[in-house]
Design a protein around this motif. Structure first.
Motif, PDB file in Angstrom:
ATOM      1  N   VAL A 146       0.825  -1.202   0.000  1.00 51.73           N
ATOM      2  CA  VAL A 146       0.000   0.000   0.000  1.00 51.73           C
ATOM      3  C   VAL A 146       0.862   1.256   0.000  1.00 51.73           C
ATOM      4  O   VAL A 146       0.636   2.187  -0.792  1.00 51.73           O
ATOM      5  CB  VAL A 146      -0.952  -0.001   1.217  1.00 51.73           C
ATOM      6  N   VAL A 147       1.853   1.307   0.867  1.00 54.23           N
ATOM      7  CA  VAL A 147       2.678   2.516   0.984  1.00 54.23           C
ATOM      8  C   VAL A 147       3.531   2.718  -0.254  1.00 54.23           C
ATOM      9  O   VAL A 147       3.599   3.823  -0.817  1.00 54.23           O
ATOM     10  CB  VAL A 147       3.556   2.452   2.252  1.00 54.23           C
ATOM     11  N   GLU A 148       4.161   1.661  -0.701  1.00 49.71           N
ATOM     12  CA  GLU A 148       5.088   1.812  -1.825  1.00 49.71           C
ATOM     13  C   GLU A 148       4.358   2.043  -3.148  1.00 49.71           C
ATOM     14  O   GLU A 148       4.947   2.574  -4.098  1.00 49.71           O
ATOM     15  CB  GLU A 148       6.021   0.597  -1.891  1.00 49.71           C
ATOM     16  N   ALA A 149       3.079   1.700  -3.213  1.00 43.12           N
ATOM     17  CA  ALA A 149       2.292   1.942  -4.427  1.00 43.12           C
ATOM     18  C   ALA A 149       1.756   3.368  -4.489  1.00 43.12           C
ATOM     19  O   ALA A 149       1.360   3.842  -5.565  1.00 43.12           O
ATOM     20  CB  ALA A 149       1.137   0.954  -4.516  1.00 43.12           C
ATOM     21  N   SER A 150       1.756   4.067  -3.378  1.00 47.71           N
ATOM     22  CA  SER A 150       1.186   5.413  -3.352  1.00 47.71           C
ATOM     23  C   SER A 150       2.060   6.392  -4.138  1.00 47.71           C
ATOM     24  O   SER A 150       3.289   6.370  -4.033  1.00 47.71           O
ATOM     25  CB  SER A 150       1.054   5.908  -1.901  1.00 47.71           C
ATOM     26  N   THR A 151       1.406   7.256  -4.895  1.00 50.98           N
ATOM     27  CA  THR A 151       2.136   8.292  -5.649  1.00 50.98           C
ATOM     28  C   THR A 151       2.107   9.640  -4.927  1.00 50.98           C
ATOM     29  O   THR A 151       2.530  10.653  -5.486  1.00 50.98           O
ATOM     30  CB  THR A 151       1.511   8.454  -7.051  1.00 50.98           C
ATOM     31  N   ASN A 152       1.612   9.643  -3.689  1.00 50.59           N
ATOM     32  CA  ASN A 152       1.587  10.870  -2.898  1.00 50.59           C
ATOM     33  C   ASN A 152       3.007  11.384  -2.680  1.00 50.59           C
ATOM     34  O   ASN A 152       3.931  10.605  -2.446  1.00 50.59           O
ATOM     35  CB  ASN A 152       0.907  10.593  -1.540  1.00 50.59           C
ATOM     36  N   ALA A 153       3.177  12.708  -2.743  1.00 49.63           N
ATOM     37  CA  ALA A 153       4.512  13.323  -2.601  1.00 49.63           C
ATOM     38  C   ALA A 153       4.887  13.424  -1.127  1.00 49.63           C
ATOM     39  O   ALA A 153       4.868  14.496  -0.518  1.00 49.63           O
ATOM     40  CB  ALA A 153       4.518  14.701  -3.248  1.00 49.63           C
ATOM     41  N   ILE A 154       5.246  12.271  -0.553  1.00 48.52           N
ATOM     42  CA  ILE A 154       5.605  12.188   0.862  1.00 48.52           C
ATOM     43  C   ILE A 154       6.871  11.360   1.016  1.00 48.52           C
ATOM     44  O   ILE A 154       7.253  10.611   0.112  1.00 48.52           O
ATOM     45  CB  ILE A 154       4.475  11.531   1.690  1.00 48.52           C
ATOM     46  N   ARG A 155       7.517  11.496   2.181  1.00 50.68           N
ATOM     47  CA  ARG A 155       8.659  10.644   2.498  1.00 50.68           C
ATOM     48  C   ARG A 155       8.145   9.311   3.045  1.00 50.68           C
ATOM     49  O   ARG A 155       7.248   9.291   3.879  1.00 50.68           O
ATOM     50  CB  ARG A 155       9.562  11.305   3.527  1.00 50.68           C
ATOM     51  N   LYS A 156       8.731   8.218   2.571  1.00 49.59           N
ATOM     52  CA  LYS A 156       8.323   6.874   2.994  1.00 49.59           C
ATOM     53  C   LYS A 156       9.482   6.232   3.744  1.00 49.59           C
ATOM     54  O   LYS A 156      10.532   5.966   3.163  1.00 49.59           O
ATOM     55  CB  LYS A 156       7.924   6.044   1.780  1.00 49.59           C
ATOM     56  N   LEU A 157       9.276   5.983   5.038  1.00 46.10           N
ATOM     57  CA  LEU A 157      10.357   5.545   5.917  1.00 46.10           C
ATOM     58  C   LEU A 157       9.988   4.218   6.570  1.00 46.10           C
ATOM     59  O   LEU A 157       9.145   4.169   7.465  1.00 46.10           O
ATOM     60  CB  LEU A 157      10.616   6.610   6.981  1.00 46.10           C
ATOM     61  N   PRO A 158      10.607   3.109   6.128  1.00 50.23           N
ATOM     62  CA  PRO A 158      10.258   1.796   6.681  1.00 50.23           C
ATOM     63  C   PRO A 158      10.877   1.558   8.059  1.00 50.23           C
ATOM     64  O   PRO A 158      11.901   2.143   8.410  1.00 50.23           O
ATOM     65  CB  PRO A 158      10.836   0.824   5.656  1.00 50.23           C
ATOM     66  N   TYR A 159      10.227   0.692   8.846  1.00 51.06           N
ATOM     67  CA  TYR A 159      10.833   0.240  10.099  1.00 51.06           C
ATOM     68  C   TYR A 159      10.575  -1.257  10.254  1.00 51.06           C
ATOM     69  O   TYR A 159       9.704  -1.832   9.581  1.00 51.06           O
ATOM     70  CB  TYR A 159      10.289   1.011  11.304  1.00 51.06           C
ATOM     71  N   SER A 160      11.346  -1.894  11.120  1.00 52.03           N
ATOM     72  CA  SER A 160      11.209  -3.337  11.348  1.00 52.03           C
ATOM     73  C   SER A 160      11.502  -3.649  12.808  1.00 52.03           C
ATOM     74  O   SER A 160      11.972  -2.788  13.564  1.00 52.03           O
ATOM     75  CB  SER A 160      12.155  -4.123  10.431  1.00 52.03           C
ATOM     76  N   THR A 161      11.239  -4.879  13.194  1.00 52.34           N
ATOM     77  CA  THR A 161      11.419  -5.295  14.584  1.00 52.34           C
ATOM     78  C   THR A 161      12.896  -5.245  14.965  1.00 52.34           C
ATOM     79  O   THR A 161      13.738  -5.806  14.262  1.00 52.34           O
ATOM     80  CB  THR A 161      10.893  -6.724  14.788  1.00 52.34           C
ATOM     81  N   PRO A 162      13.239  -4.587  16.068  1.00 53.22           N
ATOM     82  CA  PRO A 162      14.641  -4.516  16.499  1.00 53.22           C
ATOM     83  C   PRO A 162      15.092  -5.843  17.113  1.00 53.22           C
ATOM     84  O   PRO A 162      14.265  -6.706  17.453  1.00 53.22           O
ATOM     85  CB  PRO A 162      14.622  -3.404  17.552  1.00 53.22           C
ATOM     86  N   ASP A 163      16.393  -6.000  17.276  1.00 55.74           N
ATOM     87  CA  ASP A 163      16.921  -7.203  17.912  1.00 55.74           C
ATOM     88  C   ASP A 163      16.578  -7.187  19.402  1.00 55.74           C
ATOM     89  O   ASP A 163      16.642  -6.146  20.063  1.00 55.74           O
ATOM     90  CB  ASP A 163      18.440  -7.271  17.745  1.00 55.74           C
ATOM     91  N   TYR A 164      16.215  -8.347  19.911  1.00 54.47           N
ATOM     92  CA  TYR A 164      15.954  -8.490  21.347  1.00 54.47           C
ATOM     93  C   TYR A 164      16.116  -9.950  21.725  1.00 54.47           C
ATOM     94  O   TYR A 164      16.192 -10.829  20.866  1.00 54.47           O
ATOM     95  CB  TYR A 164      14.543  -8.008  21.697  1.00 54.47           C
ATOM     96  N   ARG A 165      16.180 -10.208  23.016  1.00 55.19           N
ATOM     97  CA  ARG A 165      16.210 -11.584  23.491  1.00 55.19           C
ATOM     98  C   ARG A 165      15.449 -11.678  24.803  1.00 55.19           C
ATOM     99  O   ARG A 165      15.233 -10.662  25.474  1.00 55.19           O
ATOM    100  CB  ARG A 165      17.646 -12.084  23.664  1.00 55.19           C
ATOM    101  N   VAL A 166      15.014 -12.873  25.120  1.00 50.61           N
ATOM    102  CA  VAL A 166      14.310 -13.120  26.377  1.00 50.61           C
ATOM    103  C   VAL A 166      15.183 -14.004  27.249  1.00 50.61           C
ATOM    104  O   VAL A 166      15.633 -15.069  26.816  1.00 50.61           O
ATOM    105  CB  VAL A 166      12.949 -13.802  26.123  1.00 50.61           C
ATOM    106  N   GLU A 167      15.437 -13.554  28.469  1.00 49.95           N
ATOM    107  CA  GLU A 167      16.302 -14.283  29.393  1.00 49.95           C
ATOM    108  C   GLU A 167      15.640 -14.350  30.764  1.00 49.95           C
ATOM    109  O   GLU A 167      15.390 -13.308  31.384  1.00 49.95           O
ATOM    110  CB  GLU A 167      17.661 -13.574  29.489  1.00 49.95           C
ATOM    111  N   ASN A 168      15.329 -15.546  31.210  1.00 50.33           N
ATOM    112  CA  ASN A 168      14.691 -15.740  32.516  1.00 50.33           C
ATOM    113  C   ASN A 168      13.417 -14.903  32.665  1.00 50.33           C
ATOM    114  O   ASN A 168      13.196 -14.250  33.694  1.00 50.33           O
ATOM    115  CB  ASN A 168      15.671 -15.405  33.649  1.00 50.33           C
ATOM    116  N   GLY A 169      12.585 -14.884  31.617  1.00 50.98           N
ATOM    117  CA  GLY A 169      11.324 -14.150  31.673  1.00 50.98           C
ATOM    118  C   GLY A 169      11.463 -12.650  31.547  1.00 50.98           C
ATOM    119  O   GLY A 169      10.500 -11.923  31.773  1.00 50.98           O
ATOM    120  N   GLN A 170      12.632 -12.152  31.155  1.00 51.94           N
ATOM    121  CA  GLN A 170      12.874 -10.723  30.997  1.00 51.94           C
ATOM    122  C   GLN A 170      13.258 -10.433  29.550  1.00 51.94           C
ATOM    123  O   GLN A 170      14.163 -11.063  29.003  1.00 51.94           O
ATOM    124  CB  GLN A 170      14.009 -10.255  31.918  1.00 51.94           C
ATOM    125  N   THR A 171      12.555  -9.495  28.914  1.00 50.62           N
ATOM    126  CA  THR A 171      12.896  -9.098  27.551  1.00 50.62           C
ATOM    127  C   THR A 171      13.970  -8.022  27.588  1.00 50.62           C
ATOM    128  O   THR A 171      13.853  -7.022  28.301  1.00 50.62           O
ATOM    129  CB  THR A 171      11.650  -8.580  26.817  1.00 50.62           C
TER     130      THR A 171
END
Length: 449
Positions: free
Chosen positions: A230-255
């Motif tokens: 949807v975003v990449e198909a839009s021809t609107n004159a806007i800045r398109k800035l992707p994001y994704s899930t950062p690195d993390y780990r779970v240790e002893n029930g703590q993220t």
């Protein structure tokens, strides 16, 4: 300004009414019934109607605006009187836009995650004493109201709901805000009573992206294929800035979140919430919060109300409730709790309560949604199906939809209660997912320690 609310008791409507009252407006309203907490909040401000019902005599030419809520009908007698008098009638989002049109509008959209992301942004702003206007769909710690409107604040942060605006304005709410800064978190078919096909639903998000003001920007979850298209198909004159899930780990029930300064312990958990966090960080940076300050603040964020809320805990047991009801939310929440408590057996209970979830044609969307649970339970009320005037839903249809041979299904609240409280919860995690209340008794009876 003299403003009257038709259906003032709604969750969103009463908060807007209070915000305008706090701003110095003259506010009146009507409703045929008002429940808690709306009732007490309106009473505290002197805004609770003296009697319930619709009173056309409240509508007169001294009113400068009438705000119409979704709870009202198109034949509401107060609405008809307002139309006859030629008064200016606004939907909730229309009126919000009027209040915000001279501000920098930050709008958070998506089928899921928008309440949490909006809440994260407001938490960070509050932590750093940055005053902003806002509208959010959950009660937040440290915030008295869910809507704040001022004359002076430069930014307003709006949760962008895709549901309809009013009984006489069938546009999705988030089409009306015209954002300067936007975010799109995910697209997963929902609200089939008004968007009968997936294609029709997705189209609403395309319109949202195209409604961003020229020169504005959108941050989008590039891990969601629908959002990316949807975003990449839009021809609107806007800045398109992707994001994704950062690195993390779970240790002893703590993220632990990976940051440039090392691992950061955080209160929230689950892949979907870490993805939400990444989006919130981008938006906060647009609003002048640098990365280090964001991490400092987000470490203390405990979550939005009704979103993965811990309701009971002992040394061997933990219980959460969550507003999850759509297939994508159910799957993400179930996986999150299992990942966080991987050494415990997960009992996941889902109430099918919404129009979409009780629709026999939509049920197939739940395939795999409870697969992460060790014990999967579905509860639904045949009476709710009747009230919504839907075709009967059978045990067999539900079992086939989830594709779990061991799925446990209940339609009787007392039988579900008996099952739940007969369980030995030692070394187990309990997850209750619903936009309803499991017959209004489950949460009241859970152990608190």
């Amino acid at each position: 300004m003299n403003v009257h609310f038709i259906a003032i008791g709604g969750a969103a409507m009463h908060n807007l009414a209070i915000a305008l009252h706090n701003k110095g407006y003259q506010v009146t309203g009507s409703d045929d019934t008002i429940f808690e907490p709306s009732k007490s909040r309106l009473a505290d401000k002197g805004l609770l109607p003296s009697e319930f019902g619709w009173f056309p005599e409240k509508i007169n030419t001294s009113l400068e605006a009438v705000v119409l809520g979704m709870h009202a009908k198109a034949d509401n007698p107060e609405l008809i009187k307002a139309q006859e008098l030629g008064l200016k009638i606004y939907s909730y989002p229309e009126f919000l836009y009027e209040q915000a049109k001279h501000k920098t509008r930050v709008v958070i959209g998506g089928s899921h995650g928008k309440t949490t992301i909006t809440s994260m942004i407001l938490h960070v702003m509050h932590y750093h004493d940055r005053d902003v206007d806002y509208m959010v769909g959950a009660q937040l710690e440290g915030f008295d109201v869910m809507v704040k409107l001022t004359q002076d604040n430069d930014f307003i942060v709006l949760e962008g709901d895709e549901y309809l605006s009013s009984p006489i304005d069938l546009r999705p709410k988030f089409h009306l805000y015209k954002p300067n800064i936007a975010l799109l978190s995910g697209i997963a078919w929902d609200h089939i009573n008004v968007f009968p096909t997936y294609e029709n639903y997705v189209e609403q998000f395309s319109i949202f992206v195209d409604s961003i003001v020229s020169g504005g920007s959108i941050n989008y979850n590039e891990e969601d294929p629908g959002v990316k298209r949807v975003v990449e198909a839009s021809t609107n004159a806007i800045r398109k800035l992707p994001y994704s899930t950062p690195d993390y780990r779970v240790e002893n029930g703590q993220t632990l979140l990976s940051t440039p300064e090392g691992d950061l312990p955080i209160e929230i958990f689950g892949n979907h919430n870490l993805n939400n966090l990444a989006g919130a960080k981008w938006i906060c940076q647009h609003m002048g919060i640098d990365e280090d300050d964001f991490y400092e603040a987000i470490a203390t964020f405990k979550g939005a109300s009704k979103r993965l809320e811990k309701i009971a805990e002992t040394k061997k047991t933990v219980a959460y409730k969550d507003f999850a009801h759509s297939p994508s939310k159910v799957e993400a929440t179930t996986k999150a709790v299992k990942e966080q408590y991987s050494d415990r057996k997960l009992v996941a209970c889902l109430e099918l309560h919404t129009y979409s979830s009780l629709n026999a044609e939509f049920l197939k969307e739940y395939k795999g949604a409870l697969d992460a649970a060790d014990v999967a339970v579905v509860f639904y009320s045949p009476h709710a199906v009747e009230i919504k005037k839907l075709n009967k839903v059978t045990h067999e249809q539900i079992a086939n939809a989830f594709e779990r041979d061991d799925l446990i299904i209940y339609t009787n609240p007392k039988e579900f209660q008996s099952f739940l409280f007969s369980q030995d919860f030692d070394n187990k995690a309990l997850l209750l997912m619903s936009s309803g209340n499991y017959g209004a008794w489950i949460l009241r009876h859970l152990p608190k320690s």
